[in-house]
Design a protein around this motif. Structure first.
Motif, mmCIF file in Angstrom:
data_model
loop_
_atom_site.group_PDB
_atom_site.id
_atom_site.type_symbol
_atom_site.label_atom_id
_atom_site.label_comp_id
_atom_site.label_asym_id
_atom_site.label_seq_id
_atom_site.Cartn_x
_atom_site.Cartn_y
_atom_site.Cartn_z
ATOM 1 N N MET A 218 -12.339 -12.313 30.739
ATOM 2 C CA MET A 218 -11.389 -12.160 31.837
ATOM 3 C C MET A 218 -11.305 -13.407 32.700
ATOM 4 N N ASN A 219 -11.991 -14.498 32.296
ATOM 5 C CA ASN A 219 -11.958 -15.710 33.113
ATOM 6 C C ASN A 219 -10.561 -16.283 33.228
ATOM 7 N N ALA A 220 -9.827 -16.225 32.115
ATOM 8 C CA ALA A 220 -8.492 -16.793 32.096
ATOM 9 C C ALA A 220 -7.592 -16.097 33.113
ATOM 10 N N LEU A 221 -7.794 -14.792 33.291
ATOM 11 C CA LEU A 221 -6.976 -14.042 34.243
ATOM 12 C C LEU A 221 -7.232 -14.500 35.664
ATOM 13 N N HIS A 222 -8.520 -14.785 35.993
ATOM 14 C CA HIS A 222 -8.825 -15.229 37.346
ATOM 15 C C HIS A 222 -8.316 -16.639 37.600
ATOM 16 N N ALA A 223 -8.252 -17.443 36.532
ATOM 17 C CA ALA A 223 -7.806 -18.824 36.686
ATOM 18 C C ALA A 223 -6.298 -18.918 36.900
ATOM 19 N N LEU A 224 -5.584 -17.840 36.622
ATOM 20 C CA LEU A 224 -4.123 -17.869 36.726
ATOM 21 C C LEU A 224 -3.697 -17.950 38.193
ATOM 22 N N PRO A 225 -2.789 -18.905 38.544
ATOM 23 C CA PRO A 225 -2.327 -18.960 39.934
ATOM 24 C C PRO A 225 -1.590 -17.668 40.321
ATOM 25 N N GLU A 226 -1.576 -17.433 41.631
ATOM 26 C CA GLU A 226 -1.061 -16.144 42.108
ATOM 27 C C GLU A 226 0.399 -15.915 41.742
ATOM 28 N N TRP A 227 1.234 -16.994 41.938
ATOM 29 C CA TRP A 227 2.673 -16.810 41.663
ATOM 30 C C TRP A 227 2.893 -16.425 40.210
ATOM 31 N N ALA A 228 2.100 -17.036 39.294
ATOM 32 C CA ALA A 228 2.278 -16.733 37.875
ATOM 33 C C ALA A 228 1.835 -15.308 37.578
ATOM 34 N N ALA A 229 0.736 -14.896 38.208
ATOM 35 C CA ALA A 229 0.237 -13.536 37.978
ATOM 36 C C ALA A 229 1.277 -12.506 38.407
ATOM 37 N N ILE A 230 1.904 -12.753 39.578
ATOM 38 C CA ILE A 230 2.918 -11.812 40.079
ATOM 39 C C ILE A 230 4.116 -11.764 39.134
ATOM 40 N N LEU A 231 4.556 -12.962 38.706
ATOM 41 C CA LEU A 231 5.714 -13.046 37.807
ATOM 42 C C LEU A 231 5.440 -12.325 36.486
ATOM 43 N N VAL A 232 4.247 -12.573 35.931
ATOM 44 C CA VAL A 232 3.875 -11.946 34.653
ATOM 45 C C VAL A 232 3.825 -10.429 34.818
ATOM 46 N N ALA A 233 3.229 -9.978 35.919
ATOM 47 C CA ALA A 233 3.099 -8.538 36.146
ATOM 48 C C ALA A 233 4.475 -7.891 36.273
ATOM 49 N N LEU A 234 5.370 -8.555 37.037
ATOM 50 C CA LEU A 234 6.713 -7.996 37.229
ATOM 51 C C LEU A 234 7.455 -7.896 35.903
ATOM 52 N N CYS A 235 7.371 -8.966 35.093
ATOM 53 C CA CYS A 235 8.065 -8.960 33.806
ATOM 54 C C CYS A 235 7.513 -7.873 32.895
ATOM 55 N N LEU A 236 6.171 -7.754 32.852
ATOM 56 C CA LEU A 236 5.553 -6.736 31.997
ATOM 57 C C LEU A 236 5.976 -5.343 32.417
ATOM 58 N N LEU A 237 5.983 -5.127 33.742
ATOM 59 C CA LEU A 237 6.346 -3.811 34.275
ATOM 60 C C LEU A 237 7.796 -3.493 33.952
ATOM 61 N N ALA A 238 8.678 -4.493 34.159
ATOM 62 C CA ALA A 238 10.098 -4.274 33.877
ATOM 63 C C ALA A 238 10.305 -3.946 32.400
ATOM 64 N N GLY A 239 9.652 -4.727 31.528
ATOM 65 C CA GLY A 239 9.795 -4.492 30.089
ATOM 66 C C GLY A 239 9.299 -3.109 29.703
ATOM 67 N N ALA A 240 8.145 -2.724 30.258
ATOM 68 C CA ALA A 240 7.571 -1.423 29.918
ATOM 69 C C ALA A 240 8.471 -0.290 30.406
ATOM 70 N N LEU A 241 9.022 -0.430 31.635
ATOM 71 C CA LEU A 241 9.871 0.635 32.188
ATOM 72 C C LEU A 241 11.162 0.773 31.397
ATOM 73 N N ILE A 242 11.738 -0.374 30.990
ATOM 74 C CA ILE A 242 12.986 -0.303 30.220
ATOM 75 C C ILE A 242 12.732 0.353 28.872
ATOM 76 N N THR A 243 11.606 -0.005 28.230
ATOM 77 C CA THR A 243 11.276 0.621 26.952
ATOM 78 C C THR A 243 11.041 2.119 27.132
ATOM 79 N N LEU A 244 10.386 2.481 28.251
ATOM 80 C CA LEU A 244 10.163 3.903 28.541
ATOM 81 C C LEU A 244 11.494 4.628 28.700
ATOM 82 N N ALA A 245 12.437 3.993 29.437
ATOM 83 C CA ALA A 245 13.763 4.604 29.616
ATOM 84 C C ALA A 245 14.428 4.819 28.264
ATOM 85 N N GLY A 246 14.252 3.850 27.356
ATOM 86 C CA GLY A 246 14.827 3.987 26.018
ATOM 87 C C GLY A 246 14.267 5.203 25.295
ATOM 88 N N THR A 247 12.951 5.412 25.411
ATOM 89 C CA THR A 247 12.354 6.559 24.717
ATOM 90 C C THR A 247 12.761 7.871 25.378
#
Lengths: 160, 124
Positions: free
Chosen positions: B1-30
């Motif tokens: 999990m070291n790589a996760l802690h090394a990630l800058p905050e803005w990137a972590a937020i962006l990655v989380a938002l994209c993952l969440l959006a992708g997951a929610l859209i796929t859920l809506a599809g199902t």
């Protein structure tokens, strides 16, 4: 040139794919990629795949932009439809096509299917019509005319 | 999990938002897959997952690995391209099988298809 190098676009795409997968542009990887691309093109010519003849490269960008925009719009539309209470009004539409190039037809099939809300069901090569199922539209004919006016016109220009 | 802690905050937020959006859209599809009443309507819903759902998750992956490895990582684009060009094959196979079965059972659902007119661009 065409005898020696029948599928230049396929060759370049395969090379690009190899370099993306290898994640480097070392001379060694370039050489390996070139070998893989040549093998792939050899397979394509053994299968006798129809050649891609693109006349207007500038319009390809326009097509890509249009497709991305339409995928955005239809994603939103289908999302609202799924979450809403309204029942979708689906229709089957038969669209007569002028497009005959098999590569262009394949691209049109990918575009129509990749956009949520419309699905390419079957193509009849005898009278060159395609059966499309549209998830939610008030007017199937207007929908078909939009497809013909935008995508088919563009593809005809590109592959003419 | 070291790589996760090394990630800058803005990137972590962006990655989380994209993952969440992708997951929610796929859920809506199902959800659409179970909600729509007919087979032909159902085949449309999972396309949400193969277009925007996949795209958002792949963008998240591209941002994450590009930032954590400090060089552009773009080979996820290949996944998107291959998903897009292979989806029509299974979709057409399923839709045509359903159409064939419906016709064999005597109710041709496509018989009342509206037909667009041939455009004036035809040469004949």
């Amino acid at each position: 040139m065409t005898r020696l190098f029948p599928y230049p676009l396929l060759w370049l795409s395969l090379l690009a794919m190899w370099l993306l997968l290898a994640r480097s542009i070392d001379p060694g990887q370039l050489l390996l990629g070139a070998i893989v691309a040549s093998l792939g093109c050899g397979a394509a010519s053994a299968l006798g795949l129809p050649r891609v003849r693109i006349r207007r490269f500038d319009l390809v960008l326009k097509l890509v932009a249009l497709v991305l925009w339409d995928i955005c719009r239809s994603n939103l539309a289908v999302l609202l439809l799924v979450l809403g209470r309204r029942e979708p009004q689906s229709v089957f539409v038969t669209i007569p096509l002028e497009l005959r190039d098999p590569n262009a037809l394949a691209i049109l099939a990918c575009i129509i299917t990749a956009t949520p809300g419309s699905a390419w069901v079957s193509h009849s090569s005898t009278n060159n019509t395609v059966l499309v199922h549209v998830l939610d539209t008030g007017d199937g004919i207007a929908w078909a005319e939009t497809i013909k006016r935008t995508y088919e016109a563009l593809l005809l220009e590109i592959f003419r | 999990m070291n790589a996760l802690h090394a990630l800058p905050e803005w990137a972590a937020i962006l990655v989380a938002l994209c993952l969440l959006a992708g997951a929610l859209i796929t859920l809506a599809g199902t959800i659409g897959l179970t909600r729509f009443p007919t087979f032909y309507q159902r085949i449309h819903a999972p396309t949400l997952g193969t277009s925007f759902g996949a795209a958002f998750i792949l963008v998240a992956s591209m941002i994450y690995f590009s930032v954590s490895e400090a060089r552009p990582v773009l080979h996820e684009l290949l996944i998107l391209i291959f998903v897009t060009i292979t989806t029509p094959i299974t979709l057409m196979l399923l839709a045509r099988a359903a159409l064939y079965r419906d016709r064999a059972e005597g109710h041709d659902v496509a018989a009342d298809a509206v037909e667009a007119e041939r455009g004036e661009t035809t040469g004949h």
